[in-house]
Design an enzyme around this catalytic site. Structure first.
Site, PDB file in Angstrom:
ATOM      1  N   ARG A 177       1.312  -1.228   0.090  1.00  0.00           N
ATOM      2  CA  ARG A 177       0.063  -0.201   0.003  1.00  0.00           C
ATOM      3  C   ARG A 177       1.045   1.551  -0.270  1.00  0.00           C
ATOM      4  NH1 ARG A 177      -2.229  -3.067  -1.432  1.00  0.00           N
ATOM      5  NH2 ARG A 177      -4.444  -4.592  -0.872  1.00  0.00           N
ATOM      6  N   SER A 227     -11.828  -0.368   2.453  1.00  0.00           N
ATOM      7  CA  SER A 227     -11.205  -1.505   3.686  1.00  0.00           C
ATOM      8  C   SER A 227     -10.368  -0.016   3.888  1.00  0.00           C
ATOM      9  CB  SER A 227     -10.345  -1.760   2.527  1.00  0.00           C
ATOM     10  OG  SER A 227      -9.939  -3.052   3.493  1.00  0.00           O
ATOM     11  N   GLU A 297      -5.692   2.099   6.184  1.00  0.00           N
ATOM     12  CA  GLU A 297      -5.215   2.326   4.648  1.00  0.00           C
ATOM     13  C   GLU A 297      -5.806   3.595   3.771  1.00  0.00           C
ATOM     14  OE1 GLU A 297      -7.003  -0.611   1.203  1.00  0.00           O
ATOM     15  OE2 GLU A 297      -5.452  -1.270   2.453  1.00  0.00           O
TER      16      GLU A 297
END
Length: 305
Positions: A177, A227, A297
């Site tokens: 990420r 998410s 995230e």
């Protein structure tokens, strides 16, 4: 500089007044349907326009924020000061040999579908990721065992002086990420995905399978930011949240999804503040019950109201 003056001077760069919008409500551009106003929102059509906007901002000491599909993003209710570049009009996708070159504003789902039509395999994992290509490059987006780094060979970016730079696979420094694009605050403009020839029917079957998994497990019927948390080492965020008894917990109009605990959904005119308060509450509760620190995230940007 007054906003009206800023608008007038920016139209010297962007020849279409409709692509320079003052006091634009950003909730129209986010999957959560939340977010305050941008001082100025600009929709460039070329990389040269992006460079000119960034140079203008530098000379006038204005911050620049870049938006793509607004899927894994929360914009605070006070909005964003300075210039917001929205990439929706930079959306071309083209084939070059066995590679696909996609501009930053193209939805990564559309890039995966383009690959299917070209009988190219490698992007099946992206068939359900709701973000833009630029967002996928920025955060090395992934799903179902695949990630952008697996197929990305190089990218074109702009730095904060407006200079256009081509980055190789190694220079992109793709990690979980994250990437050199996020590390150095570059503006992702274009990605080249190097794929392999495959059988159309097998590619389609895999995409259909992944689409079924996504639709059966994720709360797609509500606005959400996708998410919310990164996967903690040795754990799954959704499982930790579920085991903490947090599914269905609501603050304001935002709720921890009862379908998938890793998602927070806007069920009743929720605000960005509701989202942020719920994120903090979930982090605190999971830490107390399991000892695990959940890291977000989702990107949270902008100013409080």
């Amino acid at each position: 500089m007054k906003k009206s003056d800023r608008y007038k001077r920016l139209t010297d760069i962007i020849d279409d007044p409709d692509r320079v919008r003052c006091d634009e409500l950003l909730s129209h551009y986010t999957f959560t349907k939340t977010g305050g106003k941008a001082d100025v929102l600009i929709l460039p059509k070329t990389y040269e326009e992006v460079s000119a906007i960034v140079r203008f901002a530098g000379v006038n000491q204005l911050p620049v924020t870049v938006l793509g599909n607004g899927s894994n993003l929360i914009i605070r209710d006070g909005g964003i000061r300075g210039i917001v570049i929205h990439t929706m009009k930079l959306n071309a996708i083209r084939l070059q040999g066995s590679s696909i070159i996609a501009q930053c504003g193209a939805a990564i789902i559309d890039v995966s579908r383009f690959a299917l039509r070209c009988h190219l395999t490698g992007l099946e994992f992206a068939c359900g990721i709701p973000g833009s290509t630029g967002g996928a490059l920025y955060m090395n987006a992934g799903a179902y065992g695949g990630e952008t780094a697996d197929v990305l060979s190089h990218a074109v970016v702009a730095d904060r002086s407006g200079r256009l730079i081509e980055l190789s696979r190694d220079q992109l420094e793709m990690g979980y990420r994250q990437s050199a694009i996020s590390k150095h605050d570059y503006i992702a403009l274009e990605g080249t995905f190097t794929l392999e020839k495959g059988e159309e029917e097998k590619i389609r079957e895999q995409m259909d399978h992944l689409t079924h998994l996504r639709e059966s497990k994720q709360p797609l019927e509500y606005p959400s930011c996708g998410s919310v948390f990164k996967r903690p080492p040795g754990h799954y965020a959704g499982k930790l949240i579920q085991d903490s008894g947090l599914q269905g917990t609501r603050i304001g109009g935002v709720e921890v999804s009862q379908k998938h605990a890793g998602f927070m959904v806007n069920v009743d005119h929720g605000t960005a503040t509701d989202y942020i308060k719920l994120i903090h509450y979930v982090q605190k509760t999971v830490k107390e019950k399991s000892g695990v620190d959940l890291q977000t995230e989702v990107r949270i940007i902008g100013e409080d109201k």
